[in-house]
Design an enzyme around this catalytic site. Structure first.
Site, PDB file in Angstrom:
ATOM      1  N   CYS A   1      -9.061  -9.025  11.987  1.00 11.51           N
ATOM      2  CA  CYS A   1      -9.578  -9.397  13.317  1.00 11.51           C
ATOM      3  C   CYS A   1      -8.381  -9.469  14.277  1.00 11.51           C
ATOM      4  CB  CYS A   1     -10.346 -10.706  13.298  1.00 11.51           C
ATOM      5  SG  CYS A   1     -11.604 -10.804  11.990  1.00 11.51           S
TER       6      CYS A   1
ATOM      7  N   ALA B   1      -7.294  -7.554  16.999  1.00 10.87           N
ATOM      8  CA  ALA B   1      -7.238  -7.194  18.425  1.00 10.87           C
ATOM      9  C   ALA B   1      -7.128  -8.439  19.299  1.00 10.87           C
ATOM     10  CB  ALA B   1      -8.480  -6.393  18.798  1.00 10.87           C
ATOM     11  N   PRO B   2      -6.395  -8.339  20.417  1.00 17.83           N
ATOM     12  CA  PRO B   2      -5.734  -7.152  20.987  1.00 17.83           C
ATOM     13  C   PRO B   2      -4.323  -6.894  20.468  1.00 17.83           C
ATOM     14  CG  PRO B   2      -5.569  -8.965  22.534  1.00 17.83           C
ATOM     15  CD  PRO B   2      -6.336  -9.495  21.337  1.00 17.83           C
ATOM     16  N   GLY B   3      -3.873  -7.631  19.455  1.00 15.15           N
ATOM     17  CA  GLY B   3      -2.603  -7.292  18.824  1.00 15.15           C
ATOM     18  C   GLY B   3      -1.456  -8.250  19.078  1.00 15.15           C
ATOM     19  N   GLY B   4      -1.713  -9.362  19.751  1.00 16.19           N
ATOM     20  CA  GLY B   4      -0.635 -10.321  20.036  1.00 16.19           C
ATOM     21  C   GLY B   4      -0.002 -10.871  18.770  1.00 16.19           C
ATOM     22  N   LYS B   5      -0.848 -11.176  17.770  1.00 13.53           N
ATOM     23  CA  LYS B   5      -0.322 -11.743  16.525  1.00 13.53           C
ATOM     24  C   LYS B   5       0.309 -10.652  15.661  1.00 13.53           C
ATOM     25  CE  LYS B   5      -3.649 -15.541  16.707  1.00 13.53           C
ATOM     26  NZ  LYS B   5      -4.505 -15.030  17.792  1.00 13.53           N
TER      27      LYS B   5
ATOM     28  N   ASP C   1      -9.571  -4.352  13.109  1.00 14.63           N
ATOM     29  CA  ASP C   1     -10.545  -5.034  13.954  1.00 14.63           C
ATOM     30  C   ASP C   1     -11.819  -4.198  13.989  1.00 14.63           C
ATOM     31  OD1 ASP C   1     -10.342  -7.512  16.045  1.00 14.63           O
ATOM     32  OD2 ASP C   1     -11.806  -6.036  16.733  1.00 14.63           O
TER      33      ASP C   1
ATOM     34  N   ASP D   1      -7.803 -14.162  11.605  1.00  8.41           N
ATOM     35  CA  ASP D   1      -8.126 -14.822  12.882  1.00  8.41           C
ATOM     36  C   ASP D   1      -9.633 -14.662  13.068  1.00  8.41           C
ATOM     37  OD1 ASP D   1      -8.113 -15.959  15.347  1.00  8.41           O
ATOM     38  OD2 ASP D   1      -6.779 -14.513  16.290  1.00  8.41           O
TER      39      ASP D   1
ATOM     40  N   CYS E   1      -9.828 -19.984  17.231  1.00  9.94           N
ATOM     41  CA  CYS E   1      -9.558 -20.629  18.527  1.00  9.94           C
ATOM     42  C   CYS E   1     -10.738 -21.546  18.865  1.00  9.94           C
ATOM     43  CB  CYS E   1      -9.281 -19.607  19.626  1.00  9.94           C
ATOM     44  SG  CYS E   1     -10.576 -18.375  19.854  1.00  9.94           S
TER      45      CYS E   1
END
Length: 430
Positions: A260, A262-266, A283, A328, A381
């Protein structure tokens, strides 16, 4: 309506809000879809109005219902959302009242409801006359107590049950505009070096000692103002989200799954911490998977990226196993309401049970792809125990190979701090 220079942006705002509250679209998605109608110079104002209306929706609805004996319905319903736009501008922006009213009334033409122009003009002018007394009634009337929190009653009930001492602090934080946090790419600059670059651009920031990469801007700016953003020096990422990569503790050479993603920050953070890790980012949403690729390209990083469903990992992951997995999980997003205030009005109480079953199924399916001795970080989150603490307790009861490492981490949203986030570190033993 295709000519940006002649488009009435109040009409666009009304359409966007209609799409969220009547059609169930997310605000970000509908603004992206409508962006061709908005000139670049107007995008910040459209965002301010639309996100602002979502933030204070019960208050604005109270004023409209106080001023109108009949609710606008059917094909005229969009004008209710136009009135929200008009009243929001009067209360919460620096736009002069005459301009706010005039432009909102003109939007009636764009929406092809010319015969109701007088009604919209009359309601807005009546609001200006009664503004002080209406505001006083809203803030002091005991019948409006739930509405005064600017949250739906089902969510308030859950917050009060879970956080009897803290629910008001959470609600207050949710009602603020979010702070802007940056993650400095420590392979390029230290936090203090990057702070100096910001100072040279007259951008003030605070560091956060607990996380070596985090900086909070005292006032948000566009990414085009951030020094060396295009070169990958820095990423916009909330403080609480930055814990994910550190808790995962990736090592060079390891095989790592970001599920999961997206958007790729992690994903990009994992590769900043361990540049030689073998990362697979997956994703379910093809359009959001594209953004993982864009973020990797900006940071000049390499990872395998796939479209895949966490419920059926055998379709994209057969025969593979991982040293570490970051899950995530899809969730209620109740920890990021200040960033996405439309969540308050799109979510339903019944969604939570469905989400917890989905999370459980993904966690169970993905667990079998973790090597013995490996680590899985479960993240959401959300701030609701059903999706977090209770979810992990259930999983540990059902899976004797899983062991909790350290304590559960539940972050709550705070005004100048991070968003609401949850983490559990699970170790797999034989």
């Amino acid at each position: 309506m295709n000519n940006k220079s002649h488009q009435n942006i109040r009409a666009v705002c009304a359409q966007a809000i209609f799409n969220v509250l009547e059609e169930g679209q997310s605000l970000s998605a509908t603004l992206t879809a409508l962006s061709y109608q908005i000139a670049n110079k107007d995008k910040a104002l459209v965002q301010e109005i639309c996100f602002g209306v979502m933030r204070v929706l019960p208050e604005l609805n109270f004023y409209i219902h106080s001023l109108m004996s009949k609710v606008l319905t059917g094909k005229n319903r969009i004008l209710h959302y136009l009135l929200l736009v008009g009243i929001y501008q009067i209360l919460y922006t620096r736009i002069p009242e005459h301009a706010a009213v005039g432009e909102t009334v003109n939007a009636v033409n764009t929406l092809k409801k010319t015969q109701l122009k007088g009604l919209i003009n009359g309601v807005l002018r009546e609001f200006l006359r009664q503004q002080a007394s209406l505001q006083q009634t809203f803030t002091q009337d005991s019948k409006q107590q739930n509405q005064q929190t600017l949250h739906p009653s089902w969510l308030l009930t859950r917050l009060k049950q879970a956080y009897p001492q803290q629910w008001q602090t959470i609600v207050n934080a949710n009602n603020q505009k979010p702070p802007m946090w940056l993650r400095v790419n420590l392979n390029q600059y230290s936090v203090s070096e990057y702070q100096q670059l910001l100072v040279e651009q007259q951008i003030e920031s605070d560091s956060f000692p607990e996380l070596p990469s985090a900086l909070r801007l005292l006032s948000p700016v566009g990414v085009n103002k951030l020094p060396y953003f295009d070169e990958g020096a820095v990423t916009v990422q909330d403080l609480s989200a930055q814990y994910a990569a550190y808790l995962l503790a990736p090592q060079n050479g390891e095989h790592i799954l970001d599920m999961c993603a997206a958007p790729g920050g992690k994903t990009t953070h994992i590769l900043e911490v361990a540049p030689k890790a073998q990362v697979l980012a997956v994703d379910i949403d093809p359009s959001r998977v594209k953004r993982i690729g864009e973020n990797l390209a900006r940071l000049k990083q390499q990872a395998e990226v796939k479209v895949g469903d966490g419920l059926t990992p055998e379709n994209w992951c057969k025969g593979r196993s991982f040293d570490r997995i970051l899950l995530d999980a899809p969730c209620s997003a109740t920890g990021v309401i200040r960033r996405h205030p439309d969540i308050k009005w799109l979510r339903r109480d019944s969604d939570i049970a469905q989400l917890t079953e989905l999370q459980h199924a993904i966690l169970t399916n993905i667990w079998s792809y973790l090597k013995t001795g490996g680590t899985l970080v479960y993240a959401t989150c959300s701030i609701l125990p059903d999706e977090n603490k209770l979810q992990i307790e259930r999983f540990l009861q059902e899976n004797t190979s899983a062991k909790l490492q350290g304590e559960l981490k539940q972050f709550l949203p705070t005004e100048n701090g991070g968003d609401g986030f949850f983490y559990a570190i699970l170790k797999k033993h034989s």
